[in-house]
Design a protein around this motif. Structure first.
Motif, short mmCIF file in Angstrom:
data_model
loop_
_atom_site.label_atom_id
_atom_site.label_comp_id
_atom_site.label_asym_id
_atom_site.label_seq_id
_atom_site.Cartn_x
_atom_site.Cartn_y
_atom_site.Cartn_z
N PHE A 272 0.84 -1.20 0.00
CA PHE A 272 0.00 0.00 0.00
C PHE A 272 0.87 1.25 0.00
O PHE A 272 0.63 2.20 -0.75
N GLY A 273 1.88 1.26 0.86
CA GLY A 273 2.76 2.42 0.95
C GLY A 273 3.43 2.73 -0.38
O GLY A 273 3.49 3.88 -0.81
N LEU A 274 3.93 1.68 -1.06
CA LEU A 274 4.61 1.89 -2.33
C LEU A 274 3.65 2.35 -3.41
O LEU A 274 3.98 3.23 -4.22
N VAL A 275 2.43 1.79 -3.41
CA VAL A 275 1.43 2.18 -4.41
C VAL A 275 0.99 3.62 -4.21
O VAL A 275 0.96 4.41 -5.16
N ILE A 276 0.62 3.98 -2.98
CA ILE A 276 0.13 5.33 -2.76
C ILE A 276 1.25 6.36 -2.93
O ILE A 276 1.02 7.47 -3.42
N TRP A 277 2.49 5.97 -2.57
CA TRP A 277 3.60 6.90 -2.79
C TRP A 277 3.82 7.12 -4.29
O TRP A 277 3.98 8.26 -4.74
N SER A 278 3.81 6.04 -5.07
CA SER A 278 3.98 6.15 -6.52
C SER A 278 2.87 6.98 -7.14
O SER A 278 3.11 7.85 -7.99
N ALA A 279 1.63 6.71 -6.70
CA ALA A 279 0.49 7.46 -7.22
C ALA A 279 0.59 8.93 -6.86
O ALA A 279 0.34 9.81 -7.68
N ALA A 280 0.99 9.21 -5.62
CA ALA A 280 1.04 10.59 -5.14
C ALA A 280 2.16 11.39 -5.78
O ALA A 280 1.96 12.52 -6.25
N VAL A 281 3.37 10.83 -5.82
CA VAL A 281 4.51 11.61 -6.30
C VAL A 281 4.41 11.87 -7.80
O VAL A 281 4.81 12.94 -8.29
N THR A 282 3.86 10.91 -8.57
CA THR A 282 3.67 11.17 -10.00
C THR A 282 2.58 12.21 -10.21
O THR A 282 2.64 13.01 -11.16
N SER A 283 1.57 12.22 -9.34
CA SER A 283 0.52 13.24 -9.44
C SER A 283 1.03 14.62 -9.04
O SER A 283 0.57 15.63 -9.57
N VAL A 284 1.96 14.67 -8.10
CA VAL A 284 2.60 15.95 -7.74
C VAL A 284 3.27 16.54 -8.98
O VAL A 284 3.11 17.73 -9.30
N VAL A 285 4.01 15.70 -9.68
CA VAL A 285 4.71 16.15 -10.90
C VAL A 285 3.70 16.59 -11.96
O VAL A 285 3.82 17.66 -12.56
N GLY A 286 2.68 15.76 -12.20
CA GLY A 286 1.70 16.07 -13.24
C GLY A 286 0.89 17.31 -12.94
O GLY A 286 0.66 18.15 -13.83
N ALA A 287 0.44 17.46 -11.71
CA ALA A 287 -0.37 18.62 -11.33
C ALA A 287 0.43 19.91 -11.44
O ALA A 287 -0.07 20.93 -11.93
N ALA A 288 1.68 19.88 -10.99
CA ALA A 288 2.52 21.07 -11.04
C ALA A 288 2.84 21.46 -12.48
O ALA A 288 2.69 22.62 -12.88
N TYR A 289 3.27 20.47 -13.27
CA TYR A 289 3.61 20.73 -14.68
C TYR A 289 2.42 21.33 -15.43
O TYR A 289 2.55 22.33 -16.14
N THR A 290 1.25 20.70 -15.28
CA THR A 290 0.09 21.12 -16.06
C THR A 290 -0.46 22.46 -15.58
O THR A 290 -0.84 23.31 -16.40
N SER A 291 -0.51 22.66 -14.28
CA SER A 291 -1.00 23.93 -13.75
C SER A 291 -0.16 25.10 -14.26
O SER A 291 -0.70 26.12 -14.69
N ILE A 292 1.15 24.94 -14.23
CA ILE A 292 2.03 26.02 -14.71
C ILE A 292 1.93 26.17 -16.22
O ILE A 292 2.06 27.27 -16.76
N SER A 293 1.64 25.08 -16.94
CA SER A 293 1.47 25.19 -18.41
C SER A 293 0.28 26.08 -18.76
O SER A 293 0.18 26.57 -19.88
N PHE A 294 -0.63 26.30 -17.80
CA PHE A 294 -1.79 27.15 -18.03
C PHE A 294 -1.51 28.63 -17.80
O PHE A 294 -2.34 29.47 -18.13
N VAL A 295 -0.37 28.96 -17.21
CA VAL A 295 -0.06 30.38 -16.97
C VAL A 295 1.18 30.85 -17.72
O VAL A 295 1.37 32.06 -17.90
N ARG A 296 2.00 29.92 -18.19
CA ARG A 296 3.29 30.31 -18.77
C ARG A 296 3.16 31.11 -20.05
O ARG A 296 4.08 31.85 -20.42
N SER A 297 2.03 31.00 -20.76
CA SER A 297 1.86 31.70 -22.04
C SER A 297 1.41 33.15 -21.87
O SER A 297 1.37 33.90 -22.86
N PHE A 298 1.08 33.57 -20.65
CA PHE A 298 0.53 34.90 -20.46
C PHE A 298 1.58 36.01 -20.49
O PHE A 298 1.25 37.18 -20.66
N HIS A 299 2.86 35.66 -20.31
CA HIS A 299 3.91 36.68 -20.33
C HIS A 299 5.25 36.00 -20.64
O HIS A 299 5.50 34.88 -20.16
#
Length: 387
Positions: A272-299
């Motif tokens: 469980f620990g390995l699964v939830i850690w893998s799920a969480a840390v990849t989602s940290v990367v994906g959420a951060a990358y995509t969220s910033i991709s929505f603001v980077r074009s403004f300036h």
């Protein structure tokens, strides 16, 4: 025929989208709704796969053909609309990331006994490290592919050991005994809602994949992303179902951990620990990358320093978690919130797809257009129906 480089980018985009979806909230939602609906939850999964595919094909095709990110299309459609869309996406992405960081901390605690907050900071540091690479995009692709595959293997093992009633599960996947509108909205929101579906599409643009000629490869990548999330969801459903149907007691404070421990015995907590850690840390990367991709074009400044902004985004969400503590209900709630964002974002792109000044000579598929509007109507109706 796609080149080896573009094939890796296409697979990377699929896994980025999938691992962005498969976070702590995804695991919690699947377990909770399996407890509520038992074998009929399979039907909710099947229904949401159809909705997910319709939404994702539309989003990925429109973005890659236009060569513009979603917020750029929205702003070109109506000045200021891009800022509104970016605000909704970033708000949801930030809230999700607080939960993702918490999940990473919980995963390390389950595996090693490390303090949750210390584990969260350590995991966030690892995620930040990806964006310190010069080829951060490639590092992100490899990271999501490796951990995504690991999750599938581990959950498959747990599903096997829990001995679910396969015949009943498959039967009620087609002919359910129960239905829950909130479960449907939450699942769609947790798979293609909010920032999630845009993760892969924006990644394709950053990899140089755009234009009408790329559509066959883009469609395969989009379908692969949904397939990966569905395989993980259904395997977790089966694993949970086997435990639920056995009558075992499940801890309401951490239902997914209970499922793994009941199914896999003494090794269950570490799995469980390995699964939830893998799920969480990849989602940290994906959420951060995509969220910033929505603001980077403004300036131009934001575009130039987008990697630093991504690091700041991860650091801020980690700081909020370490100060406030674990968000108890935020994971399921934000999944539902993303379900509300989906019809708004999808409607904007569907309208943009018919504007020649944005799409050139491209004619968007009438079938996809109809299915896309049906998804907008269905998700809006389901969301309203909840209240």
């Amino acid at each position: 025929m796609a080149s080896s480089k573009s094939s890796k980018a296409l697979l990377g985009a699929a896994f980025l989208m999938a691992t962005s979806a498969v976070g702590p909230g995804f695991l919690t939602q699947t377990t909770v709704f399996t407890q509520q609906l038992a074998t009929s939850f399979g039907f909710i999964i099947l229904l949401t796969v159809i909705i997910d595919l319709c939404a994702q094909f539309n989003i990925w095709q429109i973005i890659t053909v236009s060569g513009k990110r979603a917020q750029e299309l929205a702003d070109a459609l109506f000045p200021g609309l891009g800022f509104l869309l970016a605000f909704l996406i970033v708000l949801g992405g930030f809230a999700f990331n607080i939960g993702n960081v918490a999940g990473a901390g919980l995963g390390l605690e389950a595996m090693t006994g490390l303090n949750v907050k210390a584990g969260a900071v350590l995991s966030a540091g690892m995620a930040i490290g990806i964006f310190l690479f010069k080829e951060a995009g490639k590092a992100m692709d490899i990271f999501s592919r490796v951990l995504g595959t690991l999750m599938i293997v581990l959950i498959l093992y747990v599903a096997f050991t829990s001995h679910p009633p396969l015949v009943a599960a498959l039967h009620h996947t087609i002919l359910p005994e129960k239905f829950n509108a909130m479960a449907a909205v939450t699942l769609v929101g947790g798979t293609v809602g909010g920032y999630i579906s845009f993760a892969g599409a924006h990644r394709l643009l950053d990899s140089g994949i755009s234009g009408e000629a790329s559509l066959p490869e883009v469609n395969r990548s989009a379908a692969t992303g949904i397939l990966i999330t569905t395989v993980i969801r259904y395997l977790l459903f089966l694993a949970s179902l086997g435990v639920v149907m056995s009558g075992a007691t499940i801890n309401p404070d951490n239902p997914t951990a209970s499922i793994f421990e009941q199914a896999a015995g003494s090794a269950g907590r570490q799995i469980f620990g390995l699964v939830i850690w893998s799920a969480a840390v990849t989602s940290v990367v994906g959420a951060a990358y995509t969220s910033i991709s929505f603001v980077r074009s403004f300036h131009p400044f934001l575009e130039k320093h987008h990697a630093a902004l991504t690091i700041i985004f991860i650091a801020m969400s980690t700081a909020v978690f370490t100060i406030i503590g674990k968000p108890v209900k935020v994971l399921v709630f934000v999944g539902m919130l993303n379900g509300f964002v989906l019809p708004v974002a999808l409607a904007i792109l569907l309208i943009a797809s018919g504007k020649s000044r944005l799409m050139g000579t491209y004619k968007h598929s009438h079938a996809l257009l109809i299915m896309g509007w049906l998804v907008v109507a269905a998700m809006t109706a389901l969301a309203i129906g909840i209240y």
